[in-house]
Scaffold this active site. Structure first.
Site, PDB file in Angstrom:
ATOM      1  N   TYR A  23       0.899  -1.095   0.053  1.00 48.43           N
ATOM      2  CA  TYR A  23      -0.153   0.004   0.073  1.00 48.43           C
ATOM      3  C   TYR A  23       0.767   1.347   0.051  1.00 48.43           C
ATOM      4  CZ  TYR A  23      -3.934  -3.200   1.074  1.00 48.43           C
ATOM      5  OH  TYR A  23      -4.420  -4.343   0.837  1.00 48.43           O
ATOM      6  N   HIS A 100      -8.547   2.186  -5.568  1.00 51.77           N
ATOM      7  CA  HIS A 100      -7.861   1.017  -4.747  1.00 51.77           C
ATOM      8  C   HIS A 100      -6.178   1.465  -5.150  1.00 51.77           C
ATOM      9  CE1 HIS A 100     -11.193  -1.348  -4.002  1.00 51.77           C
ATOM     10  NE2 HIS A 100     -11.422  -1.434  -5.299  1.00 51.77           N
ATOM     11  N   LEU A 101      -5.512   1.297  -3.852  1.00 52.23           N
ATOM     12  CA  LEU A 101      -3.977   1.743  -4.030  1.00 52.23           C
ATOM     13  C   LEU A 101      -3.534   0.475  -4.786  1.00 52.23           C
ATOM     14  CD1 LEU A 101      -4.125   2.693  -0.116  1.00 52.23           C
ATOM     15  CD2 LEU A 101      -3.176   4.071  -2.027  1.00 52.23           C
ATOM     16  N   ARG A 111     -10.271 -10.806  -4.153  1.00 52.01           N
ATOM     17  CA  ARG A 111     -10.105  -9.396  -4.397  1.00 52.01           C
ATOM     18  C   ARG A 111     -10.651  -9.063  -5.960  1.00 52.01           C
ATOM     19  NH1 ARG A 111      -7.605  -7.646   0.227  1.00 52.01           N
ATOM     20  NH2 ARG A 111      -6.101  -9.080   1.097  1.00 52.01           N
TER      21      ARG A 111
HETATM   22  C1  DQA Z   1      -7.516  -1.812  -0.942  1.00 50.63           C
HETATM   23  C2  DQA Z   1      -8.005  -3.406  -1.670  1.00 50.63           C
HETATM   24  C3  DQA Z   1      -8.569  -4.335  -0.951  1.00 50.63           C
HETATM   25  O1  DQA Z   1      -8.669  -5.354  -1.583  1.00 50.63           O
HETATM   26  C4  DQA Z   1      -8.267  -4.220   0.373  1.00 50.63           C
HETATM   27  O2  DQA Z   1      -9.119  -4.858   1.223  1.00 50.63           O
HETATM   28  C5  DQA Z   1      -7.984  -3.040   0.937  1.00 50.63           C
HETATM   29  C6  DQA Z   1      -7.313  -1.903   0.215  1.00 50.63           C
HETATM   30  C7  DQA Z   1      -6.735  -1.026  -1.936  1.00 50.63           C
HETATM   31  O3  DQA Z   1      -6.786   0.247  -1.696  1.00 50.63           O
HETATM   32  O4  DQA Z   1      -5.769  -1.533  -2.592  1.00 50.63           O
HETATM   33  O5  DQA Z   1      -8.260  -2.667   2.297  1.00 50.63           O
HETATM   34  O6  DQA Z   1      -9.048  -1.265  -1.458  1.00 50.63           O
END
Ligand code: DQA
Length: 145
Positions: A23, A100-101, A111
């Protein structure tokens, strides 16, 4: 000046120390500061809010109807599970960009599914903090049209 909601879901409050190899090392405050500044340059006010709880995120989306022209939303783990957040995004009638990051498609299979994407204007994933910046740009251009 139009106002936009920058909404962050669960576990994003601990960015900076949370799995930085995935992240990045910026904190949530760093990201908010950059987005508020980028918004100012683009002529929009950015108001940021984070919560770890689904209900508070739903309340923030409902509240945005009263003042925001659009929403940049990183729903965190709720992306993959929350019918209630999807319903809220669908209900408010504002353009919402999913952000999403990390590149969720390069990660675990669970995911790869987003319950929110079908009701969002679009989605940006995999560019670290710049996913938010790209989302902001997209939302501003969308609102200008
Ligand atoms: C996220 C991706 C999600 O799968 C994860 O649960 C997160 C961060 C991202 O910003 O990459 O909490 O949303």
């Amino acid at each position: 000046m139009p106002s936009l909601l920058l909404l962050h879901g669960p576990n994003l409050n601990i960015l900076g120390t949370r799995e930085p190899e995935i992240y990045g090392s910026l904190t949530l405050a760093d990201i908010n500061t950059r987005l508020i500044e980028a918004g100012r340059e683009l002529g929009v006010e950015v108001r940021a809010y984070q919560s770890n709880s689904e209900g508070a995120l739903i309340d923030a989306l409902h509240d945005a109807r009263g003042w925001a022209s659009g929403v940049l939303f990183n729903p965190g783990g709720y992306t993959h599970t929350s019918v209630a957040l999807r319903d809220a995004v669908s209900a408010i009638g504002l353009p919402v960009i999913e952000v999403h990051l990390s590149n969720v498609y390069a990660r675990e299979e669970f995911r790869h599914t987003s319950l929110l994407s079908p009701v969002c204007k679009g989605k940006i994933t995999g560019f670290g903090w710049r996913s938010y910046w790209l989302g902001l740009l997209a939302l501003v251009k969308l609102l200008e049209e």
